[in-house]
Design a protein around this motif. Structure first.
Motif, PDB file in Angstrom:
ATOM      1  N   LYS A  80       0.831  -1.214   0.000  1.00 45.93           N
ATOM      2  CA  LYS A  80       0.000   0.000   0.000  1.00 45.93           C
ATOM      3  C   LYS A  80       0.862   1.259   0.000  1.00 45.93           C
ATOM      4  O   LYS A  80       0.529   2.260  -0.637  1.00 45.93           O
ATOM      5  N   LEU A  81       1.981   1.219   0.756  1.00 45.76           N
ATOM      6  CA  LEU A  81       2.887   2.375   0.776  1.00 45.76           C
ATOM      7  C   LEU A  81       3.522   2.587  -0.595  1.00 45.76           C
ATOM      8  O   LEU A  81       3.637   3.720  -1.069  1.00 45.76           O
ATOM      9  N   LEU A  82       3.931   1.502  -1.245  1.00 50.63           N
ATOM     10  CA  LEU A  82       4.535   1.609  -2.587  1.00 50.63           C
ATOM     11  C   LEU A  82       3.519   2.190  -3.583  1.00 50.63           C
ATOM     12  O   LEU A  82       3.876   2.959  -4.475  1.00 50.63           O
ATOM     13  N   GLU A  83       2.255   1.820  -3.379  1.00 55.69           N
ATOM     14  CA  GLU A  83       1.169   2.353  -4.221  1.00 55.69           C
ATOM     15  C   GLU A  83       1.002   3.847  -3.963  1.00 55.69           C
ATOM     16  O   GLU A  83       0.891   4.648  -4.892  1.00 55.69           O
ATOM     17  N   TYR A 113       3.187   5.994  -2.797  1.00 62.61           N
ATOM     18  CA  TYR A 113       4.346   6.759  -3.275  1.00 62.61           C
ATOM     19  C   TYR A 113       4.604   6.551  -4.772  1.00 62.61           C
ATOM     20  O   TYR A 113       5.546   7.114  -5.311  1.00 62.61           O
ATOM     21  N   ARG A 114       3.783   5.709  -5.431  1.00 55.06           N
ATOM     22  CA  ARG A 114       3.858   5.457  -6.877  1.00 55.06           C
ATOM     23  C   ARG A 114       5.252   4.964  -7.288  1.00 55.06           C
ATOM     24  O   ARG A 114       5.864   5.486  -8.231  1.00 55.06           O
ATOM     25  N   ILE A 115       5.779   3.972  -6.608  1.00 52.53           N
ATOM     26  CA  ILE A 115       7.123   3.467  -6.890  1.00 52.53           C
ATOM     27  C   ILE A 115       7.032   2.189  -7.723  1.00 52.53           C
ATOM     28  O   ILE A 115       6.383   1.220  -7.315  1.00 52.53           O
ATOM     29  N   PRO A 116       7.653   2.153  -8.914  1.00 50.56           N
ATOM     30  CA  PRO A 116       7.692   0.924  -9.715  1.00 50.56           C
ATOM     31  C   PRO A 116       8.360  -0.189  -8.904  1.00 50.56           C
ATOM     32  O   PRO A 116       9.356   0.065  -8.214  1.00 50.56           O
ATOM     33  N   THR A 117       7.848  -1.410  -8.994  1.00 49.40           N
ATOM     34  CA  THR A 117       8.280  -2.469  -8.074  1.00 49.40           C
ATOM     35  C   THR A 117       8.603  -3.776  -8.797  1.00 49.40           C
ATOM     36  O   THR A 117       7.832  -4.238  -9.634  1.00 49.40           O
ATOM     37  N   ARG A 169      -3.733 -10.913  -3.505  1.00 50.72           N
ATOM     38  CA  ARG A 169      -3.575 -10.011  -2.357  1.00 50.72           C
ATOM     39  C   ARG A 169      -2.761  -8.755  -2.658  1.00 50.72           C
ATOM     40  O   ARG A 169      -2.854  -7.772  -1.929  1.00 50.72           O
ATOM     41  N   LEU A 170      -1.965  -8.788  -3.729  1.00 52.61           N
ATOM     42  CA  LEU A 170      -1.199  -7.585  -4.088  1.00 52.61           C
ATOM     43  C   LEU A 170      -1.747  -6.973  -5.371  1.00 52.61           C
ATOM     44  O   LEU A 170      -2.359  -5.919  -5.341  1.00 52.61           O
ATOM     45  N   SER A 171      -1.534  -7.647  -6.511  1.00 54.28           N
ATOM     46  CA  SER A 171      -2.036  -7.090  -7.775  1.00 54.28           C
ATOM     47  C   SER A 171      -2.119  -8.173  -8.832  1.00 54.28           C
ATOM     48  O   SER A 171      -1.244  -9.036  -8.933  1.00 54.28           O
ATOM     49  N   ASP A 172      -3.168  -8.085  -9.667  1.00 50.68           N
ATOM     50  CA  ASP A 172      -3.317  -8.969 -10.836  1.00 50.68           C
ATOM     51  C   ASP A 172      -2.183  -8.782 -11.820  1.00 50.68           C
ATOM     52  O   ASP A 172      -1.956  -9.618 -12.686  1.00 50.68           O
ATOM     53  N   SER A 173      -1.484  -7.633 -11.688  1.00 45.84           N
ATOM     54  CA  SER A 173      -0.419  -7.297 -12.636  1.00 45.84           C
ATOM     55  C   SER A 173       0.942  -7.860 -12.237  1.00 45.84           C
ATOM     56  O   SER A 173       1.959  -7.470 -12.802  1.00 45.84           O
ATOM     57  N   CYS A 174       0.987  -8.757 -11.236  1.00 44.30           N
ATOM     58  CA  CYS A 174       2.227  -9.465 -10.910  1.00 44.30           C
ATOM     59  C   CYS A 174       2.433 -10.562 -11.961  1.00 44.30           C
ATOM     60  O   CYS A 174       1.595 -11.459 -12.096  1.00 44.30           O
ATOM     61  N   VAL A 175       3.525 -10.458 -12.720  1.00 49.97           N
ATOM     62  CA  VAL A 175       3.778 -11.385 -13.836  1.00 49.97           C
ATOM     63  C   VAL A 175       5.133 -12.054 -13.631  1.00 49.97           C
ATOM     64  O   VAL A 175       6.122 -11.370 -13.339  1.00 49.97           O
ATOM     65  N   HIS A 178       5.691   2.657 -15.168  1.00 45.01           N
ATOM     66  CA  HIS A 178       4.385   3.274 -14.902  1.00 45.01           C
ATOM     67  C   HIS A 178       3.481   2.376 -14.046  1.00 45.01           C
ATOM     68  O   HIS A 178       2.273   2.610 -13.964  1.00 45.01           O
ATOM     69  N   ARG A 179       4.079   1.356 -13.410  1.00 42.26           N
ATOM     70  CA  ARG A 179       3.375   0.472 -12.479  1.00 42.26           C
ATOM     71  C   ARG A 179       2.180  -0.239 -13.133  1.00 42.26           C
ATOM     72  O   ARG A 179       1.183  -0.525 -12.488  1.00 42.26           O
ATOM     73  N   GLN A 180       2.308  -0.525 -14.424  1.00 43.62           N
ATOM     74  CA  GLN A 180       1.252  -1.293 -15.103  1.00 43.62           C
ATOM     75  C   GLN A 180       1.503  -2.795 -14.955  1.00 43.62           C
ATOM     76  O   GLN A 180       0.558  -3.582 -14.995  1.00 43.62           O
ATOM     77  N   ILE A 181       2.781  -3.168 -14.802  1.00 49.47           N
ATOM     78  CA  ILE A 181       3.116  -4.565 -14.493  1.00 49.47           C
ATOM     79  C   ILE A 181       4.215  -4.600 -13.428  1.00 49.47           C
ATOM     80  O   ILE A 181       4.996  -3.652 -13.285  1.00 49.47           O
ATOM     81  N   PHE A 182       4.243  -5.706 -12.675  1.00 47.99           N
ATOM     82  CA  PHE A 182       5.217  -5.899 -11.612  1.00 47.99           C
ATOM     83  C   PHE A 182       5.968  -7.207 -11.882  1.00 47.99           C
ATOM     84  O   PHE A 182       5.431  -8.291 -11.630  1.00 47.99           O
ATOM     85  N   PRO A 183       7.200  -7.124 -12.428  1.00 54.27           N
ATOM     86  CA  PRO A 183       7.946  -8.337 -12.763  1.00 54.27           C
ATOM     87  C   PRO A 183       8.302  -9.141 -11.510  1.00 54.27           C
ATOM     88  O   PRO A 183       8.789  -8.571 -10.526  1.00 54.27           O
ATOM     89  N   CYS A 184       8.053 -10.446 -11.564  1.00 53.08           N
ATOM     90  CA  CYS A 184       8.340 -11.332 -10.436  1.00 53.08           C
ATOM     91  C   CYS A 184       9.424 -12.336 -10.832  1.00 53.08           C
ATOM     92  O   CYS A 184       9.401 -12.874 -11.942  1.00 53.08           O
TER      93      CYS A 184
END
Length: 583
Positions: free
Chosen positions: A122-125, A127-131, A155-161, A204-210
């Motif tokens: 939530k904090l990263l969201e 502060y808009r920090i790419p993750t 629990r975090l985001s559907d955009s975790c890939v 732009h925080r559209q995807i979060f590489p895992c």
């Protein structure tokens, strides 16, 4: 390394964040080792980790203070900031977020997404920090790839890939395309996504590489570094100087260090820095000269004459900087979201000189503004606000080391606050012999969590602008206490309506007294309300204990949503008063 050499490389500032025990410090150690920046691989459990430099960190196996390490690769310089994972030190972690280009969120493959992981997300969201996400400990039998990936998405985001390098690229691109309309259009047209498109989506925080691996066994770490290099964008900085201060500390010789990220231009030794030009009152303006610029990596540092934009450095010579200060073109920082909810009395050894001790330990408040070291005049006691018991233990140790005092603490109390429910006007007069000042203030309630705002609508025909600015300074310079329990006031706007000064008899200190009296008089007339801190909690218990938990929480004044099942555990999420849930 020279200034020009650094500029030829991509320069990224990335922070490591995690729930405690996810293996964050082990990952930073592994990243430094596989990139050739460390000759010997240390371990947290062997008490020789490169970034755990403080003896209590080594003894406890937890990170207490944020640290910097410089990781050099052929085409990238990565400034790694290792942040505390334990919730007691989360304010130290949050201050570091303001200087990051990217975040690396470390998750334990065996424990999955935990309560504090969601707070960090939530904090990263906010502060808009790419993750980037690194799922650690995948070598353990209890770590399950499908379970963890499902948790990340739910629990975090559907955009975790999953960006693991051994994955089918077409499948990865298809999943990434599902995260954003423009990516989907590009994928349908070309059948693939370019590295440039993926980089743009990450920043732009559209995807979060895992990425998956084991930091302890160095599995997946090299690929993770390749991923950071491939999918990050080198930030572009303005030519004019800017800097963000995120931390104050002292070196073993007692030199005051100001830690900052250079966000524009560059910084050279002997430059005079100032906070003038920002929204500060004239008496709060300072000018200091930069004596040294240090680039730290672990405990060691190298001195340099200059640093370019994008660098994180420690500077000596600045005496009045504070965490959150914005210098040059940098905009003012937002207030921290996390704050302490417990206050303890500091009990000094008998015979201690209280005034000089209070001045000394105020140094600690400089280093961690959320401590709030307060002299309670009514009780003649020193009080300190903290996040929890472990922070208390660390503070006791630091006071012993730094000031040679064996202190103890009284029983902790909950930090309450007060506000008002309707607008009210307060008037303050100060008129002893040869002194005069009068202040009229409007106090208005704001929504929860808004804090305090100060403003003026007073005409300069009624009161000179300099006197108005002085009144606003007096409003902001101290913690004003409510009239119900003597707790600090919050969530209100205080506006200067009018005031009077005498051409001959008014001095600056007169308005301080009149301002304090106007606030007090307004609060005495107002309908005040006591605010109690509540925790939002997530409780994971074995399924056989869920009934007991569902009985205990209402008994403590809490509420919860219907329980969910997560493997062999049942999960309750809800809210409860801090006073009943402390232990």
């Amino acid at each position: 390394m020279s200034l020009s050499e650094t500029k030829q490389k991509k320069c990224i500032c990335a922070g490591l964040l995690a729930h405690v025990d996810a293996g964050k410090t082990t990952l930073s150690e592994a990243m430094l080792y596989v990139s050739g920046n460390l000759k010997k691989l240390g371990r947290v459990d062997h008490q020789d980790a490169f970034l755990d430099t403080y003896h209590l960190e080594r003894e406890r196996g937890i990170t207490i203070f944020s640290k910097q390490a410089i990781l050099e690769r052929e085409h990238m310089r990565l400034m790694l900031l290792d942040t505390p994972g334990h919730v007691d030190f989360s304010t130290e972690m949050e201050r570091t977020l303001q200087v990051l280009d990217y975040a690396i969120l470390v998750i334990s493959g065996s424990a999955g997404v935990q309560g504090h992981t969601e707070t960090l997300w939530k904090l990263l969201e906010q502060y808009r920090i790419p993750t980037f996400v690194f799922i650690n400990k995948m070598d353990l039998d209890t770590a399950d790839y499908d379970t963890v990936l499902a948790q990340l998405k739910s629990r975090l985001s559907d955009s975790c890939v999953d960006f693991s390098f051994d994955r089918d690229a077409a499948q990865r691109d298809e999943e990434a395309a599902m995260c954003d309309e423009s990516l989907m259009e590009a994928f349908l047209e070309e059948g693939v996504l370019t590295q440039e498109q993926l980089r743009h989506a990450v920043v732009h925080r559209q995807i979060f590489p895992c990425f998956f691996g084991s930091a302890l066994k160095l599995e997946g770490v090299e690929e993770f570094l390749d991923g950071i290099q491939a999918y990050t964008v080198d930030p572009v900085y303005p030519k004019e100087f800017g800097a963000k201060v995120y931390k104050i500390s002292r070196d073993p010789q007692g030199n005051r260090l100001t830690w900052m990220k250079i966000t524009g231009g560059g910084l050279k030794v002997k430059t005079v820095l100032t906070n003038a030009g920002l929204s500060v009152q004239e008496e709060d303006v300072w000018e200091d000269k930069v004596d040294q610029i240090r680039l730290y990596s672990g405990e060691k540092y190298q001195m340099t004459d200059s640093v370019p934009a994008g660098s994180v450095c420690a500077v000596t010579g600045l005496k009045r900087t504070q965490p959150g200060d914005a210098l040059g073109l940098e905009p003012v920082s937002i207030e921290p979201i996390l704050s302490p909810v417990l206050t303890y009395q500091l009990i000094l050894p008998e015979g201690t000189d209280v005034p000089s001790t209070l001045r000394s330990i105020k140094q600690l408040e400089e280093e961690d503004p959320q401590l709030h070291i307060i002299w309670n005049e009514r009780l003649q006691e020193i009080h300190i606000q903290l996040m929890g018991e472990i922070q208390l233990e660390i503070l006791k140790s630091m006071i012993a080391e730094r000031f040679g005092l064996d202190v103890s603490f009284g029983e902790g109390h909950v930090v309450y606050k007060e506000t008002i429910t309707a607008p009210v006007e307060g008037v303050g007069h100060f008129e002893p012999l040869r002194h005069y000042a009068e202040v009229h203030l409007l106090l208005e309630p704001l929504e929860r969590g808004a804090g305090l705002e100060f403003d003026t609508v007073c005409s300069e025909d009624k009161l000179d602008r300099n006197w108005q600015r002085l009144i606003l300074t007096h409003l902001a310079e101290r913690e004003h206490l409510g009239v119900l329990t003597g707790s600090p006031i919050t969530d209100m706007r205080i506006t200067l309506l009018s005031g009077k000064a005498h051409a001959k008899h008014t001095e600056g200190g007169d308005f301080r007294q009149a301002t304090y009296r106007a606030i007090r008089q307004g609060l005495m007339k107002a309908q005040s309300m006591l605010l109690e801190p509540w925790y939002a909690f997530r409780l994971e218990v074995p399924q056989e204990f869920i009934g007991r938990a569902m009985t205990d929480i209402p008994a403590r004044g809490g509420t919860f949503d219907p329980p969910e099942t997560d493997g062999t555990y049942s999960v309750l999420t809800g809210t409860a008063p801090v006073s009943s849930m402390r232990d």
